[in-house]
Scaffold this motif. Structure first.
Motif, short mmCIF file in Angstrom:
data_model
loop_
_atom_site.label_atom_id
_atom_site.label_comp_id
_atom_site.label_asym_id
_atom_site.label_seq_id
_atom_site.Cartn_x
_atom_site.Cartn_y
_atom_site.Cartn_z
N LEU A 113 88.17 51.12 -44.33
CA LEU A 113 87.47 50.43 -44.43
C LEU A 113 87.48 49.52 -43.01
O LEU A 113 86.00 49.01 -42.49
CB LEU A 113 87.97 48.83 -45.27
CG LEU A 113 87.56 49.29 -46.64
CD1 LEU A 113 88.41 48.36 -47.48
CD2 LEU A 113 86.27 49.84 -47.85
N SER A 155 88.71 44.34 -46.74
CA SER A 155 87.57 44.75 -47.04
C SER A 155 86.97 43.16 -46.41
O SER A 155 85.22 43.75 -46.32
CB SER A 155 87.13 44.35 -48.41
OG SER A 155 86.20 44.54 -49.39
N ASP A 192 84.81 49.43 -52.23
CA ASP A 192 86.07 49.35 -52.55
C ASP A 192 86.89 49.40 -52.85
O ASP A 192 86.92 48.97 -54.55
CB ASP A 192 86.81 48.07 -51.83
CG ASP A 192 88.71 47.89 -51.76
OD1 ASP A 192 89.04 49.02 -52.18
OD2 ASP A 192 89.08 47.21 -51.66
#
Ligand code: PMP
Length: 416
Positions: free
Chosen positions: A99, A127, A201
């Motif tokens: 991420l 995230s 995610d």
């Protein structure tokens, strides 16, 4: 049916023989990380015992064997998530690194001042924080899609949050706090109609749901091996090849460059190698492949069905226990988010977790790295029990029994 094979399955996990607080271990913290079967442990040991060499560097037999195994792991990963090409699989150290790479690279390459990245308050810190950090100096904002009253992300609310400055949406397929599954396919469709890139995610979905990145049509998908019976320190950044080709890596170094000159002119290798500078966690990639084989053998549909059976069994048993409040009874995952009360007063979740520890039961407590969600739930934290395919109905019985005993007196007693 997992129930019919639970003894054999549990026998594959050596750690299930250990005790905790002098009780047989009841491991209900599978969202944090999962336990490892013998085949994964053996694969890691096999690499160190018989293979040993670096990947993509040597010209001798042993190193060729490593290359073969390492690229085999990439091919297996491609099949596991049904990516179109094996080049679309970049090995990273895990979801967090994947991420971060995406947030920095997308911000640098595609975003302009004033652009917006959409998130939600239920997202894991891994995230949200990368986008906040990457975008700060460039004047890029993070906005939050409002959640519904249960803490879920909905298509309607996603639509309402859209405006022309939104360029990226990044959210979890399954929330690590409440376990709700996001309507990924619908969101992707609308996002693409509006020229928005979608980063998903997959940390909490990969181990529990069949994931088909082509069917979902996500642009990027990130996950960690350790939440899926694999080793720590290895994970995946999946991206559509044209996007991975268009973006730049954020790390530079050995093996990612084809050549460079003294004045700094750099020619990178092709995707995925341009993203894999430096020596990779080779034993991790091999161990992850072994984990994927193990999970595939059990079958993710079976895993998901069994987790829901365990959860429903728990909910049925806890129905008449007034002191336990469950926040996500209807979430279709093995995540149980709850708090325990004593005469209407919240017992601090950490105290409940510590009390459960005295019975050999491992659960998570706190904010679960989603610090913003507390506003929606209206509590400072929760306890979270999360099951996987090696948990049993007997373990749920023990868990329920322990919860029935939880009170201010018993939970605080352990500290004195
Ligand atoms: N996202 C979610 C939804 C998670 O549950 C987690 C792990 N708790 C992460 C991201 C981060 O994963 P890792 O620590 O393996 O990088």
């Amino acid at each position: 049916d997992i129930k019919d094979h639970i003894g054999e399955i549990r026998a594959e996990f050596p750690i299930l023989k250990r005790t905790m607080s002098d009780h047989p271990l009841v491991y209900l913290d599978n969202c944090a990380t999962t336990l490892k079967p013998r085949s994964v442990i053996d694969t890691v040991v096999h690499y160190y015992t018989y293979l040993g060499a670096n990947a993509h560097r040597g010209d001798y037999e042993m190193s060729a064997q490593v290359d073969f195994a390492y690229e085999g792991a990439r091919k297996l990963t491609k099949d596991f998530i049904h990516a179109a090409k094996k080049e679309e699989i970049v090995f990273t150290s895990g979801t967090t690194e994947s991420l971060n790479i995406l947030a920095m690279s997308i911000t640098n390459t595609w975003l302009q001042e004033g652009d917006v990245v959409l998130s939600t308050v239920a997202e894991h810190a891994s995230s949200v924080l990368p986008w906040l950090e990457a975008g700060e100096s460039k004047g890029i904002k993070v906005e939050y899609i409002p959640l519904d009253e249960k803490g879920r992300i909905t298509v309607e609310n996603f639509k309402k949050a859209l405006h022309p400055k939104v360029k990226v949406v990044c959210f979890a397929q399954v929330s690590n706090v409440l376990g709700y599954e996001a309507p990924v396919k619908e969101i992707v469709k609308i996002a693409h109609e509006n020229g928005i890139k979608v980063v998903v995610d997959g940390a909490q979905s990969i181990a529990h749901l069949p994931v088909d990145v082509q069917d979902l049509d996500v642009d990027f998908f990130c996950f960690s091996a350790h939440k899926m019976c694999g080793p720590t320190g290895i994970g995946v950044l999946y991206g559509k090849l044209e996007y991975l080709d268009a973006l730049s890596p954020i790390y530079f170094g050995g093996e990612s460059n084809a050549r460079f000159s003294k004045c700094g002119k750099l020619k990178l290798k092709k995707t995925p190698f341009k993203y894999e500078s430096g020596t990779q966690p080779i034993e991790g990639a091999l161990g992850m492949a072994a984990a994927m084989k193990f999970v595939d053998k059990i079958g993710k549909e079976n895993v998901h069905r069994y987790e829901l059976e365990l959860k429903h069994y728990f909910l049925e048993k806890i129905k008449d226990v007034d002191n336990v409040k469950v926040y996500n009874a209807d979430a279709k995952s093995g995540i149980i988010t709850f708090n325990v009360y004593d005469k209407g007063e919240l017992i601090f979740p950490q105290d409940v977790a510590s009390f459960l520890n005295t019975k050999g039961i491992a659960v998570r407590s706190g904010e679960h790295c989603a610090k913003l969600l507390g506003e929606v739930l209206g509590v400072p934290g929760t306890c979270r029990a999360s099951v996987y395919f090696y948990n049993t109905f007997e373990e749920i019985d023990k868990f329920v029994l322990a919860l029935k005993e939880a009170s201010f007196e018993t939970c605080l007693d352990i500290f004195f």
